[in-house]
Each structure stands twice: as structure tokens, then as C-alpha cells.
Enzyme design. Structure first.
Site, PDB file in Angstrom:
ATOM      1  N   GLN A  10       0.798  -1.219   0.000  1.00 27.96           N
ATOM      2  CA  GLN A  10       0.000   0.000   0.000  1.00 27.96           C
ATOM      3  C   GLN A  10       0.835   1.275   0.000  1.00 27.96           C
ATOM      4  O   GLN A  10       0.322   2.345  -0.335  1.00 27.96           O
ATOM      5  CB  GLN A  10      -0.943   0.003   1.206  1.00 27.96           C
ATOM      6  CG  GLN A  10      -2.005  -1.080   1.122  1.00 27.96           C
ATOM      7  CD  GLN A  10      -2.899  -1.113   2.339  1.00 27.96           C
ATOM      8  OE1 GLN A  10      -2.632  -1.854   3.275  1.00 27.96           O
ATOM      9  NE2 GLN A  10      -3.946  -0.313   2.349  1.00 27.96           N
ATOM     10  N   HIS A  67       0.895  -9.342   4.662  1.00 26.28           N
ATOM     11  CA  HIS A  67      -0.203  -8.378   4.731  1.00 26.28           C
ATOM     12  C   HIS A  67      -0.931  -8.387   3.385  1.00 26.28           C
ATOM     13  O   HIS A  67      -0.738  -7.511   2.540  1.00 26.28           O
ATOM     14  CB  HIS A  67       0.321  -6.985   5.062  1.00 26.28           C
ATOM     15  CG  HIS A  67      -0.749  -6.056   5.542  1.00 26.28           C
ATOM     16  ND1 HIS A  67      -0.660  -5.348   6.725  1.00 26.28           N
ATOM     17  CD2 HIS A  67      -1.943  -5.702   5.016  1.00 26.28           C
ATOM     18  CE1 HIS A  67      -1.745  -4.610   6.893  1.00 26.28           C
ATOM     19  NE2 HIS A  67      -2.536  -4.816   5.846  1.00 26.28           N
ATOM     20  N   ASN A  92      -1.447 -10.795   8.774  1.00 25.19           N
ATOM     21  CA  ASN A  92      -2.382  -9.710   9.035  1.00 25.19           C
ATOM     22  C   ASN A  92      -3.812 -10.159   8.749  1.00 25.19           C
ATOM     23  O   ASN A  92      -4.109 -10.649   7.657  1.00 25.19           O
ATOM     24  CB  ASN A  92      -2.061  -8.507   8.142  1.00 25.19           C
ATOM     25  CG  ASN A  92      -3.019  -7.356   8.391  1.00 25.19           C
ATOM     26  OD1 ASN A  92      -2.959  -6.690   9.416  1.00 25.19           O
ATOM     27  ND2 ASN A  92      -3.932  -7.122   7.459  1.00 25.19           N
ATOM     28  N   GLU A 101      -4.377  -2.081  14.560  1.00 26.20           N
ATOM     29  CA  GLU A 101      -5.019  -1.156  13.621  1.00 26.20           C
ATOM     30  C   GLU A 101      -6.303  -0.616  14.233  1.00 26.20           C
ATOM     31  O   GLU A 101      -7.110  -1.372  14.770  1.00 26.20           O
ATOM     32  CB  GLU A 101      -5.372  -1.827  12.278  1.00 26.20           C
ATOM     33  CG  GLU A 101      -4.190  -2.123  11.389  1.00 26.20           C
ATOM     34  CD  GLU A 101      -4.600  -2.697  10.042  1.00 26.20           C
ATOM     35  OE1 GLU A 101      -5.756  -2.458   9.607  1.00 26.20           O
ATOM     36  OE2 GLU A 101      -3.771  -3.389   9.431  1.00 26.20           O
TER      37      GLU A 101
END
EC number: 3.2.1.21
Length: 427
Positions: free
Chosen positions: A17, A111, A155, A340
Site C-alpha cells: 500500500q 499483509h 495480518n 489497527e
């Protein structure tokens, strides 16, 4: 706000990302096929692969004490069995930059994205995936383990379950996996061809092998994911005994409308209790939460309350959810790190309000003796949000995608100031 000594104050990113040009990954390929379900390709992302030193220095300057980021499997092992020394040394530099700035790194080893070669083998439905993932983790920890105090293996290991439920809610099929369509993987790609077929062709495999982590919800796939975690934990412990190991789970605050109690409990059991056996022996649990979901008598998610404030993701603005989820997750008996929690919004005042309210809930958990050891805001930067591209803005730091210039938002200073005040109090 008062938090215990050693409480970690962080923010988070994921390699695909923010780093940019993750060309050996499955997602990179699928972002570029005709009819792609991705709103846009990730491209250079936030150029964090080049700018990590400046970004980490900025976090330290703001007052943060931790940084959660992921090491990208597709960079470390771009082809099956080939380990990139350049990638290993890059991540060594990232870790060293954290330590140089007094930032505690928390590393995620998977992830969402996987090497394209793994997808050609069958991805997260391939029987050999747990062993290959564990081997990759062993390599990383053998090389870098002394620099990694905390490692999250996977994740949101339960994300496919949540995706399955979301599609079931959209289609009115409360039965879950058996009745839910594959969704984004079945849309037309144009020219009469199924998007799944086009994607498989681009990855040089068959549609049956296109088993991406985000959409692996068969019993076989879920068993492989849990086994990947336990085998990775073993490999990490053997290679780097001092590293604390855990997993992260996406946990909604499932609340029941009248008649929905049984269905709400089933969702919690599916997303959390299913993973309890795999967590036995872990050092911590990473909790990830963004909002609540209200479940109706029909077993499906209800519409948001009339007049509810919604985020850019369509979630209800409901920071109270974090406290509720932490309290339930603590029943696993493991120390909790909030890995998160955040909000997609273009109104930074609402982001600041969200963070304040969420932290007040964490403070109440601590007052009641719940072992919470850190809070990590998602995300550090406005970044690539998977299928939605660059539309949603979760970041505490804005990024001009033409110039890659960073602009700190007031919410970053708010959270950094809270971290700094608690660090002073600890001293």
C-alpha cells in the site's frame, strides 16, 4: 490520558500500500488486467520504499514510539526459492532506521499480498503454502531477527471470513460461504470473458488456482491459513528466540438488534473463537477494529441507524467499538496490542475526535485490568486502499501523489502529543 509504562504508540502501513512497484506480487498483476476490479493500480504508491528514512524520522519527531510495517514476501522471494539479498538489506535498513530514531518496530510478515509464483501453485488453497510461508519467515528472522522485537505472522488471518459475510449480507444469503458468490472475482472483464479467467491467464495459471488470500474461505483454505501461522511461529522462534510472535485479527463489534443475538454470537465465534487453537502459545494478539455491525433477526447486517455519520468506507462513525472488541478479545488470555484502528475521512477534526474517543475506551480497559500494551493508528500515510484505490484517506499524513510531498495533519500531532506526554510521565 494516562497509560502504563512502556505502552507503545504507533502507526501502521502495509508494504504493497505504500512502497510502490511491488511487481512480483499477485495483486500487482491483477491490478493491470483488462476489466480489473481495482479502481486503479498501486503504481509508485507513496514511494515509501525510497522515502522510508524520512517517514520514520517524521514519526519520531511527532512523538511516536513504534512503527508497524510489513516485509513483502514477493520482494524477499520474487521467484520460488530465490531470495533477494537486495530486499533483505533494504528491510535491514528500514529496521535500523527505526532503532536509530528510538522507534520500536513491529513487523508483519504477510499483509494480504503474496508472490505471484505462489498463486501459480494454487495460492492459499495449495497444500504446500504453510511450509513455504514458514521457510520465508525463517529466512527473514535468521537475517533480521535481532532487529525485530515483535513479529505478526499474518495480518487479519480471518479477513476472508469477514469478506464472505459482507457478500452474504449484500446478497441476502445469511448462510455464509456456501451461499456467497465469489463477488469481485466473478465480474465480467469485458469481451464476454470472466475477470477470474483474465486474471488467471495474466498470472500464468488456471482460474481454479486463483486463490488469493483475501478470498480464501473454504475449509481447506482456512485450515491452511491457521497452519501457516503455527508453522511460521515455530520457524520464527527457532531463528530468533527473543522475538515476540502473534497474529492479528479483524474484529468487528457485532451488536445484536432484537432477535439477532444468536447470529451476532455466531459471527464472533467464526471470526475469533475459530482461531483460538492456533493462538495457543502466541506471545500477543493484534486486535484490529474500525466500527460496529448491527445484526438483525434475519442474521444479516442491518442498515446503519438513521442519521448515522458514515466514513468514506461506508462504516458507521463509532469509535466506541474498539473498547467493546478489546474487552471480548482479552478473553484469549494474551496481551493485546491494538495493531489497527482508524478512520477514512477528509475531515481531520473527525479523525481527531475518533482517536480521542477510541483511546478513552482503551483507558477504561486498562483501568479494569485488561492487559493492553499498545495502540497503532491506521494508517501513517494516505495510501493505496486495495480495490478502492487512492480514494479513501485513512492517513495522519497526507501524500501528494504527484510530488510525494508529505503534509502532517493535526490528528498526527494530537496522537503524537499524547504519546509524548505519556513518555514524560513514564520518565
Amino acid at each position: 490520558m494516562t497509560f502504563p509504562d512502556g505502552f507503545l504508540w504507533g502507526s501502521a502501513t502495509a508494504a504493497h500500500q505504500v512502497e510502490g512497484n511491488n511487481i512480483a506480487s499477485d495483486f500487482w498483476v491483477l491490478e493491470h488486467v483488462p476489466g480489473s476490479r481495482f479502481a486503479e493500480p498501486s503504481g509508485d504508491a507513496c514511494d515509501h520504499y525510497r522515502l522510508f528514512r524520512e517517514d520514520i524520522a517524521l514519526l519520531a519527531e511527532l512523538g511516536f514510539t513504534s512503527y508497524r510495517f510489513s516485509i513483502e514476501w514477493a520482494r524477499v522471494e520474487p521467484e520460488d526459492g530465490f531470495i533477494s539479498r537486495a530486499a533483505i538489506e533494504h528491510y535491514r535498513d528500514v529496521l535500523q532506521a527505526c532503532h536509530d530514531h528510538g522507534i520500536v518496530p513491529m513487523v508483519t510478515l504477510h499483509h494480504f499480498t503474496s508472490p505471484a509464483w505462489l498463486t501459480r501453485l494454487g495460492g492459499w488453497e495449495y497444500a504446500g503454502t504453510p511450509e513455504r510461508f514458514a521457510a520465508y519467515c525463517r529466512t527473514v528472522m535468521t537475517e533480521l531477527g535481532p532487529l525485530i522485537p515483535y513479529a505478526c505472522t499474518i495480518n487479519e488471518a480471518n479477513i476472508a471470513m469477514l469478506t464472505r459475510r459482507m457478500i452474504a449480507d449484500m446478497t441476502g444469503t445469511a448462510g455464509g460461504a456456501e451461499q456467497a458468490p465469489v463477488g469481485v472475482a466473478r465480474d465480467e472483464a469485458g469481451g464476454g470473458r470472466d475477470w477470474r479467467e483474465v486474471g488467471a491467464e495474466a498470472l500464468r495459471t488456471t482460474p481454479d488456482n486463483l486463490n488469493l488470500f483475501l478470498f480464501t474461505w473454504t475449509e481447506t483454505g482456512l485450515e491452511l491459513i491457521t497452519r501457516a501461522h503455527t508453522e511460521a511461529r515455530r520457524a520464527i522462534r527457532e531463528a530468533s528466540p527473543s522475538t515476540k510472535v502473534g497474529i492479528t485479527l479483524a474484529l468487528q463489534d457485532w451488536q445484536a438488534a432484537p432477535g439477532g443475538e444468536k447470529a451476532a454470537d455466531e459471527r464472533w465465534a467464526e471470526a475469533f473463537e475459530f482461531f483460538l487453537p492456533a493462538m495457543e502459545g502466541d506471545d500477543f494478539l493484534g486486535v484490529q477494529n474500525y466500527s460496529r455491525v448491527v445484526i438483525g433477526a434475519d442474521g444479516l447486517a442491518c442498515a446503519h441507524p438513521e442519521g448515522a455519520e458514515l466514513t468514506q468506507m461506508g462504516y458507521e462513525f463509532y469509535p466506541q467499538a474498539l473498547e467493546n472488541v478489546v474487552r471480548r478479545a482479552a478473553t484469549a488470555g494474551l496481551p493485546v496490542y491494538i495493531t489497527e484502528n482508524g478512520i477514512a475521512t477528509d475531515d481531520d477534526e473527525r479523525r481527531a475526535a475518533f482517536v480521542r474517543s477510541a483511546l478513552e475506551g482503551v483507558e477504561r480497559c486498562l483501568a479494569d485490568g485488561i492487559d493492553v500494551r499498545g495502540y497503532c493508528y491506521w494508517s501513517t500515510l494516505d495510501n493505496f486502499e486495495w480495490l478502492l484505490g487512492y480514494g479513501p484517506t485513512f492517513g495522519m499524513i497526507a501524500v501528494d501523489r504527484k510530488t510525494q510531498k508529505r503534509t502532517v495533519k493535526p490528528s498526527a500531532r494530537l496522537l503524537g502529543d499524547i504519546a509524548r506526554r505519556n513518555a514524560v510521565a513514564d520518565a
